[in-house]
Design an enzyme around this catalytic site. Structure first.
Site, PDB file in Angstrom:
ATOM      1  CB  SER A  19      -1.086   0.151   1.405  1.00  0.00           C
ATOM      2  OG  SER A  19      -1.635   1.249   1.343  1.00  0.00           O
ATOM      3  CE1 TYR A  55      -2.574  -1.515   6.055  1.00  0.00           C
ATOM      4  CE2 TYR A  55      -2.192   0.676   5.218  1.00  0.00           C
ATOM      5  CZ  TYR A  55      -2.796  -0.556   4.847  1.00  0.00           C
ATOM      6  OH  TYR A  55      -3.016  -0.833   3.543  1.00  0.00           O
TER       7      TYR A  55
END
Length: 316
Positions: free
Chosen positions: A158, A184
């Site tokens: 990501s 994350y």
């Protein structure tokens, strides 16, 4: 290193990527294949003729997806098997039970911006699920990948990797305040580094791995976001004139990495919109580019060694 480019764009769908590609007699695993882009990744691979296994926590949801793919792609072979990436025993069972060559492994499953949660081993949940579970899975399936000849691993990362490099002296937020975004980001950086090091270590086995950025997509992945923050983010994206991808478009780069002839024997890349991303000092518009630390060879080797040690200690 020659940059990978393709005729595909951000608007390309996964089914368009596999047009003309024959995956007959090939096997594929898609983790998290019961929701979001995982569904469309599995659908495209099955549509092209691959024997696809959806590896999911919710087997019932996986069965519904398998049935749907069977309806949309005549002759598609889709199996469903249980896998909980946050449970090392579950990962080991899955790998041990696999038989035969494995041509494509799509490490797609993940969690995002969770509250502070830990596995039974005490590992921070995002790093445990997004990275360590997938690392254990890939290593456990190494022999099956090697047996395939020319196998490919797709590591779904990501642009969120730009929020954090790997913080080796506190991987699990035991000494610093927990930050969901940084946790994350660290896990998504790890996804890229896994592709870099797997390609280096397993080159003689014909295994290559590439990381992908699916693009901006609204899926169940954002379920842990504060509803007000999510609404404000969607409004900000819309006001900037940006358009979110559909899951079909978001799966395109994963499928490109798994199947394109342009990537034969090529690994260790970070791809976006079906091509190489630009190396940037900071992520552009929150979406584009890859930070240098995510592709750094020394960083990748260090993370692999640290991960192996963590997995060995957990099995003792």
């Amino acid at each position: 290193m020659t940059a990978i480019t393709s005729p595909f764009t951000a608007a390309t769908t996964a089914l368009e990527v596999v047009e003309g590609i024959d995956l007959s007699n090939r096997t594929a695993i898609v983790t998290g294949g019961a929701s979001g882009i995982g569904v469309e990744t599995a659908r495209a691979l099955a549509h092209a003729g691959a024997d696809v296994t959806i590896a999911v926590r919710d087997v019932g949801a996986g069965q519904r997806v398998a049935e749907d793919i069977g309806r949309t792609s005549k002759g598609a072979v889709v199996q469903v098997r249980a896998l909980d990436l946050a449970d090392l025993a579950s990962v080991d069972r899955f790998a041990d039970d696999w038989s035969g060559p494995l041509h494509i492994l799509v490490n797609n499953a993940g969690v995002m911006m969770t509250p502070e949660l830990r596995t039974t081993l005490g590992w921070e949940l995002q790093f445990a699920t997004n990275h360590l579970g997938h690392a254990a899975l890939a290593i456990g399936l190494h022999d099956a990948l090697a047996a395939a000849g020319g196998a490919r691993i797709v590591s779904v990362s990501s642009s969120g990797h730009g929020m954090s490099d790997i913080v080796y002296d506190d991987l699990f937020f035991q000494r610093r305040p927990y930050d969901a975004g940084h946790a994350y980001g660290q896990s998504k950086t790890a996804n890229v580094l896994l592709a870099v090091e797997a390609t280096r270590r397993w080159a003689e086995d014909g295994i290559t791995a590439n990381a992908v950025m699916p693009g901006g997509i609204w899926t169940n992945l954002q379920r842990y976001w504060d509803p007000e923050v999510l609404a404000a983010t969607k409004a900000q994206v819309a006001s900037a004139g940006l358009t979110a991808k559909t899951p079909e478009q978001g799966a395109a780069t994963s499928v490109f990495a798994a199947t394109s002839p342009l990537l034969r024997s090529i690994g260790g890349r970070y791809l976006e919109d079906c091509g190489d991303a630009e190396i940037v000092p900071e992520i552009i518009d929150g979406v584009y580019g890859v930070r240098p630390y995510a592709l750094d060879a020394a960083n990748a080797e260090r993370l692999w060694d640290v991960s192996l040690e963590l997995l060995r200690d957990a099995r003792r």
